[in-house]
Design a protein around this motif. Structure first.
Motif, PDB file in Angstrom:
ATOM      1  N   THR A 248      20.880 -22.204 -15.186  1.00 20.96           N
ATOM      2  CA  THR A 248      20.319 -20.910 -14.798  1.00 20.96           C
ATOM      3  C   THR A 248      20.273 -20.766 -13.289  1.00 20.96           C
ATOM      4  O   THR A 248      20.623 -19.707 -12.737  1.00 20.96           O
ATOM      5  N   ALA A 249      19.849 -21.815 -12.595  1.00 18.01           N
ATOM      6  CA  ALA A 249      19.819 -21.770 -11.133  1.00 18.01           C
ATOM      7  C   ALA A 249      21.220 -21.522 -10.576  1.00 18.01           C
ATOM      8  O   ALA A 249      21.392 -20.758  -9.613  1.00 18.01           O
ATOM      9  N   LEU A 250      22.239 -22.137 -11.190  1.00 22.03           N
ATOM     10  CA  LEU A 250      23.611 -21.945 -10.717  1.00 22.03           C
ATOM     11  C   LEU A 250      24.104 -20.536 -11.014  1.00 22.03           C
ATOM     12  O   LEU A 250      24.753 -19.896 -10.165  1.00 22.03           O
ATOM     13  N   ALA A 251      23.806 -20.022 -12.211  1.00 25.04           N
ATOM     14  CA  ALA A 251      24.231 -18.669 -12.561  1.00 25.04           C
ATOM     15  C   ALA A 251      23.572 -17.636 -11.647  1.00 25.04           C
ATOM     16  O   ALA A 251      24.218 -16.672 -11.214  1.00 25.04           O
ATOM     17  N   LEU A 252      22.301 -17.828 -11.328  1.00 30.80           N
ATOM     18  CA  LEU A 252      21.617 -16.929 -10.400  1.00 30.80           C
ATOM     19  C   LEU A 252      22.214 -17.041  -9.004  1.00 30.80           C
ATOM     20  O   LEU A 252      22.385 -16.043  -8.300  1.00 30.80           O
ATOM     21  N   GLN A 253      22.530 -18.261  -8.598  1.00 33.70           N
ATOM     22  CA  GLN A 253      23.145 -18.498  -7.288  1.00 33.70           C
ATOM     23  C   GLN A 253      24.435 -17.705  -7.152  1.00 33.70           C
ATOM     24  O   GLN A 253      24.701 -17.097  -6.101  1.00 33.70           O
ATOM     25  N   GLN A 254      25.232 -17.683  -8.206  1.00 37.49           N
ATOM     26  CA  GLN A 254      26.489 -16.948  -8.152  1.00 37.49           C
ATOM     27  C   GLN A 254      26.279 -15.445  -8.096  1.00 37.49           C
ATOM     28  O   GLN A 254      27.168 -14.706  -7.665  1.00 37.49           O
ATOM     29  N   GLN A 255      25.105 -14.986  -8.523  1.00 38.63           N
ATOM     30  CA  GLN A 255      24.775 -13.565  -8.442  1.00 38.63           C
ATOM     31  C   GLN A 255      24.011 -13.232  -7.163  1.00 38.63           C
ATOM     32  O   GLN A 255      23.573 -12.093  -6.974  1.00 38.63           O
ATOM     33  N   GLY A 256      23.842 -14.206  -6.279  1.00 34.36           N
ATOM     34  CA  GLY A 256      23.142 -13.970  -5.028  1.00 34.36           C
ATOM     35  C   GLY A 256      21.636 -13.898  -5.155  1.00 34.36           C
ATOM     36  O   GLY A 256      20.958 -13.336  -4.290  1.00 34.36           O
ATOM     37  N   ILE A 257      21.078 -14.507  -6.224  1.00 38.92           N
ATOM     38  CA  ILE A 257      19.632 -14.493  -6.462  1.00 38.92           C
ATOM     39  C   ILE A 257      19.074 -15.884  -6.213  1.00 38.92           C
ATOM     40  O   ILE A 257      19.547 -16.863  -6.809  1.00 38.92           O
ATOM     41  N   GLU A 258      18.076 -15.986  -5.373  1.00 36.56           N
ATOM     42  CA  GLU A 258      17.484 -17.282  -5.037  1.00 36.56           C
ATOM     43  C   GLU A 258      16.516 -17.735  -6.129  1.00 36.56           C
ATOM     44  O   GLU A 258      15.823 -16.924  -6.737  1.00 36.56           O
ATOM     45  N   SER A 259      16.470 -19.040  -6.334  1.00 32.80           N
ATOM     46  CA  SER A 259      15.566 -19.600  -7.325  1.00 32.80           C
ATOM     47  C   SER A 259      15.080 -20.959  -6.860  1.00 32.80           C
ATOM     48  O   SER A 259      15.622 -21.547  -5.911  1.00 32.80           O
ATOM     49  N   VAL A 260      14.064 -21.471  -7.543  1.00 33.59           N
ATOM     50  CA  VAL A 260      13.580 -22.825  -7.326  1.00 33.59           C
ATOM     51  C   VAL A 260      13.262 -23.419  -8.692  1.00 33.59           C
ATOM     52  O   VAL A 260      12.707 -22.747  -9.560  1.00 33.59           O
ATOM     53  N   VAL A 261      13.679 -24.656  -8.904  1.00 31.97           N
ATOM     54  CA  VAL A 261      13.520 -25.338 -10.194  1.00 31.97           C
ATOM     55  C   VAL A 261      12.386 -26.351 -10.092  1.00 31.97           C
ATOM     56  O   VAL A 261      12.317 -27.121  -9.124  1.00 31.97           O
ATOM     57  N   PHE A 262      11.529 -26.374 -11.097  1.00 32.01           N
ATOM     58  CA  PHE A 262      10.420 -27.321 -11.152  1.00 32.01           C
ATOM     59  C   PHE A 262      10.580 -28.204 -12.387  1.00 32.01           C
ATOM     60  O   PHE A 262      10.614 -27.706 -13.515  1.00 32.01           O
ATOM     61  N   GLU A 263      10.699 -29.505 -12.153  1.00 27.92           N
ATOM     62  CA  GLU A 263      10.916 -30.473 -13.224  1.00 27.92           C
ATOM     63  C   GLU A 263       9.711 -31.407 -13.333  1.00 27.92           C
ATOM     64  O   GLU A 263       9.227 -31.946 -12.338  1.00 27.92           O
ATOM     65  N   ARG A 264       9.251 -31.593 -14.545  1.00 29.32           N
ATOM     66  CA  ARG A 264       8.068 -32.429 -14.779  1.00 29.32           C
ATOM     67  C   ARG A 264       8.312 -33.892 -14.452  1.00 29.32           C
ATOM     68  O   ARG A 264       7.458 -34.565 -13.880  1.00 29.32           O
ATOM     69  N   ALA A 265       9.479 -34.419 -14.781  1.00 23.88           N
ATOM     70  CA  ALA A 265       9.771 -35.839 -14.587  1.00 23.88           C
ATOM     71  C   ALA A 265       9.814 -36.186 -13.101  1.00 23.88           C
ATOM     72  O   ALA A 265      10.147 -35.348 -12.270  1.00 23.88           O
ATOM     73  N   PRO A 266       9.493 -37.439 -12.762  1.00 24.69           N
ATOM     74  CA  PRO A 266       9.527 -37.843 -11.358  1.00 24.69           C
ATOM     75  C   PRO A 266      10.935 -37.929 -10.789  1.00 24.69           C
ATOM     76  O   PRO A 266      11.121 -37.892  -9.573  1.00 24.69           O
ATOM     77  N   GLU A 267      11.941 -38.035 -11.664  1.00 26.67           N
ATOM     78  CA  GLU A 267      13.337 -38.051 -11.231  1.00 26.67           C
ATOM     79  C   GLU A 267      14.122 -37.042 -12.049  1.00 26.67           C
ATOM     80  O   GLU A 267      13.823 -36.804 -13.222  1.00 26.67           O
ATOM     81  N   LEU A 268      15.133 -36.446 -11.438  1.00 25.71           N
ATOM     82  CA  LEU A 268      15.934 -35.441 -12.121  1.00 25.71           C
ATOM     83  C   LEU A 268      17.026 -36.133 -12.924  1.00 25.71           C
ATOM     84  O   LEU A 268      18.004 -36.641 -12.377  1.00 25.71           O
ATOM     85  N   ARG A 269      16.864 -36.159 -14.228  1.00 21.51           N
ATOM     86  CA  ARG A 269      17.859 -36.756 -15.112  1.00 21.51           C
ATOM     87  C   ARG A 269      17.734 -36.088 -16.468  1.00 21.51           C
ATOM     88  O   ARG A 269      16.737 -35.430 -16.755  1.00 21.51           O
ATOM     89  N   ASP A 270      18.724 -36.281 -17.335  1.00 18.16           N
ATOM     90  CA  ASP A 270      18.717 -35.579 -18.606  1.00 18.16           C
ATOM     91  C   ASP A 270      19.221 -36.458 -19.739  1.00 18.16           C
ATOM     92  O   ASP A 270      20.077 -36.074 -20.511  1.00 18.16           O
ATOM     93  N   GLY A 271      18.698 -37.653 -19.833  1.00 13.44           N
ATOM     94  CA  GLY A 271      18.949 -38.477 -20.996  1.00 13.44           C
ATOM     95  C   GLY A 271      20.332 -39.091 -21.061  1.00 13.44           C
ATOM     96  O   GLY A 271      21.230 -38.761 -20.294  1.00 13.44           O
ATOM     97  N   GLY A 272      20.516 -39.987 -22.027  1.00 13.51           N
ATOM     98  CA  GLY A 272      21.769 -40.711 -22.132  1.00 13.51           C
ATOM     99  C   GLY A 272      22.550 -40.423 -23.389  1.00 13.51           C
ATOM    100  O   GLY A 272      23.449 -41.174 -23.737  1.00 13.51           O
ATOM    101  N   ALA A 273      22.204 -39.336 -24.099  1.00 16.97           N
ATOM    102  CA  ALA A 273      22.897 -39.014 -25.335  1.00 16.97           C
ATOM    103  C   ALA A 273      24.245 -38.358 -25.048  1.00 16.97           C
ATOM    104  O   ALA A 273      24.580 -38.047 -23.908  1.00 16.97           O
ATOM    105  N   GLY A 274      25.004 -38.144 -26.113  1.00 19.49           N
ATOM    106  CA  GLY A 274      26.280 -37.469 -25.989  1.00 19.49           C
ATOM    107  C   GLY A 274      26.171 -36.007 -26.393  1.00 19.49           C
ATOM    108  O   GLY A 274      25.266 -35.615 -27.133  1.00 19.49           O
ATOM    109  N   LEU A 275      27.087 -35.194 -25.908  1.00 25.89           N
ATOM    110  CA  LEU A 275      27.110 -33.773 -26.215  1.00 25.89           C
ATOM    111  C   LEU A 275      28.496 -33.363 -26.692  1.00 25.89           C
ATOM    112  O   LEU A 275      29.510 -33.816 -26.161  1.00 25.89           O
TER     113      LEU A 275
END
Length: 402
Positions: free
Chosen positions: A24-51
């Motif tokens: 979402t932050a990237l899609a907004l960036q491409q539209q010229g809209i500023e955003s800020v992301v807030f993540e609960r975890a102490p480090e930005l990561r998204d698990g080790g599963a497969g997609l």
């Protein structure tokens, strides 16, 4: 007196730094809209599963400018196979043909790898260790509140904070997601191309249990074992003992199930109750909306969870960037459009999960028979209702009817 033009959006607050939030932050960036992301975890990561990223997800990622980065590391799939645990074929899905029809393949990738690709493309600030506790809406903005007592101000709030979303709880109440009745064990196996053909996907169905596998990187095979059981359980003993339990569960299953389990790193195994939600008619109010699993939690059964989140991000950004619309009009327009897309996906994924959990031999026989007889229709419907949707982001892509 003429109505005033809507005030430009100056700052979007995004709760959740997972795939949906970063997309979402990237899609907004491409539209010229500023955003800020807030993540609960102490480090930005998204698990080790497969997609599993179907072609519609790849078309969405291509619109974000990321398709080449994904295909540089993600194995491209040619055929998805569905069989019984003994190897008797139920049906195949020739996803390799989508490249010619739509211009993008179907791939498999590590969740953390895709997350990293998205994160590297985003210029928006990302704040970690920010646990959301609630929000307050004002006439012209939203205050997002955190566990440390601080708050942040923005023009609107997007809850992309997952199936247990704090933003969702503020909107709709803290009702937990629905337990499907089955549990998934996920892990990674180290296998060379000689041991495992690159680009392979197989879903195997047994009585009350399933086993799915596909490679997500050179030499790395992601697998998932699913079995019925009560929620909230924990594996006893060591990771190696858990692996032994899985070997026993799938003893006698068609090759290469045993070889995959034997090549698995025990410490890679993750266990989790599988949950989803029924479609909700309300995703937002005022200057607040939901996205991804926070809005439409969908089980793994159709391989569309990540794809739908990226689609959400693009559609939301399009509505927010549309000239003449107020913030609330844009958010309600996004919700109405995406609910039409995600509602049938949620219901389909749940139904497939119910069929996959069958244990009665007669019911299993009937399921497999019905699936085989209706396979051609299923393929046609899946392509035209799931994959072709994303041609909106690839108007020049070649397309023929399935």
């Amino acid at each position: 007196m003429s109505a005033q033009a809507p005030r430009p959006i100056r700052r979007v607050l995004i709760a959740g730094g997972g795939l949906g939030g970063i997309a979402t932050a990237l899609a907004l960036q491409q539209q010229g809209i500023e955003s800020v992301v807030f993540e609960r975890a102490p480090e930005l990561r998204d698990g080790g599963a497969g997609l599993h990223i179907f072609t519609n997800g790849m078309l969405a990622l291509a619109h974000l400018g990321l398709a080449e980065q994904v295909t540089a590391i993600a194995p491209v799939q040619s055929v998805c196979r569905f069989s019984t645990s003994s190897g008797r074929a139920i049906g195949t899905y020739p996803v390799g043909e989508f490249i010619e029809r739509y211009g993008q393949p179907t791939v498999a990738i590590g969740r953390s790898d895709l997350h990293g690709i998205l994160r590297d493309a985003v210029d928006a600030p990302i704040v970690t260790g920010a646990e959301v506790t609630g929000y307050t809406e004002h006439a012209d903005g939203v205050s997002l509140h955190f566990a440390d007592g601080t708050s942040e101000e923005g023009d609107l709030l997007i809850g992309a904070d997952g199936v247990h979303s704090a933003v969702r709880a503020g909107l709709l109440g803290s009702q937990p997601p629905d337990y499907t009745g089955y549990i998934a064990w996920r892990g990674h196996a180290k296998m060379s191309p000689e041991e495992f053909e690159p680009g392979s996907f197989q879903a195997l169905f047994g009585p009350g249990t399933r086993f799915t596998y596909y490679d997500i990187a050179p030499g790395v095979v992601h697998w998932m074992s699913v079995a019925n059981g009560p929620a909230g359980g924990r594996d006893k003993g060591t990771p190696e003992q858990t692996l032994d339990m899985l070997r026993a569960r799938h003893a006698g299953w068609v090759d290469p199930v045993r070889r995959i389990l034997d090549a698995t790193v025990p410490e890679s195994i993750l266990r989790g109750d599988v949950v989803d939600r029924k479609p909700d008619p309300v995703w937002g109010r005022g200057r607040v909306t939901l996205l991804g699993d926070a809005a439409h939690a969908v089980s793994f059964n159709i391989g569309q969870g990540a794809c739908l989140a990226v689609e959400d991000a693009l559609v939301l950004a399009e509505h927010l960037a549309a000239p003449g619309a107020t913030v609330t009009e844009a958010l309600r327009g996004y919700e109405a459009e995406r609910q039409q897309r995600t509602r049938p996906m949620q219901l389909l994924a749940h139904r497939i999960g119910v069929m996959g959990a069958l244990q009665n031999p007669a019911a299993i026989w009937l399921r497999d028979r019905v699936l085989k007889l209706g396979w051609s229709r299923t393929l046609h419907t899946t392509e035209n209702e799931h994959v072709a949707y994303a041609t909106r982001w690839a108007p020049n892509a070649a397309r023929t009817a399935a």
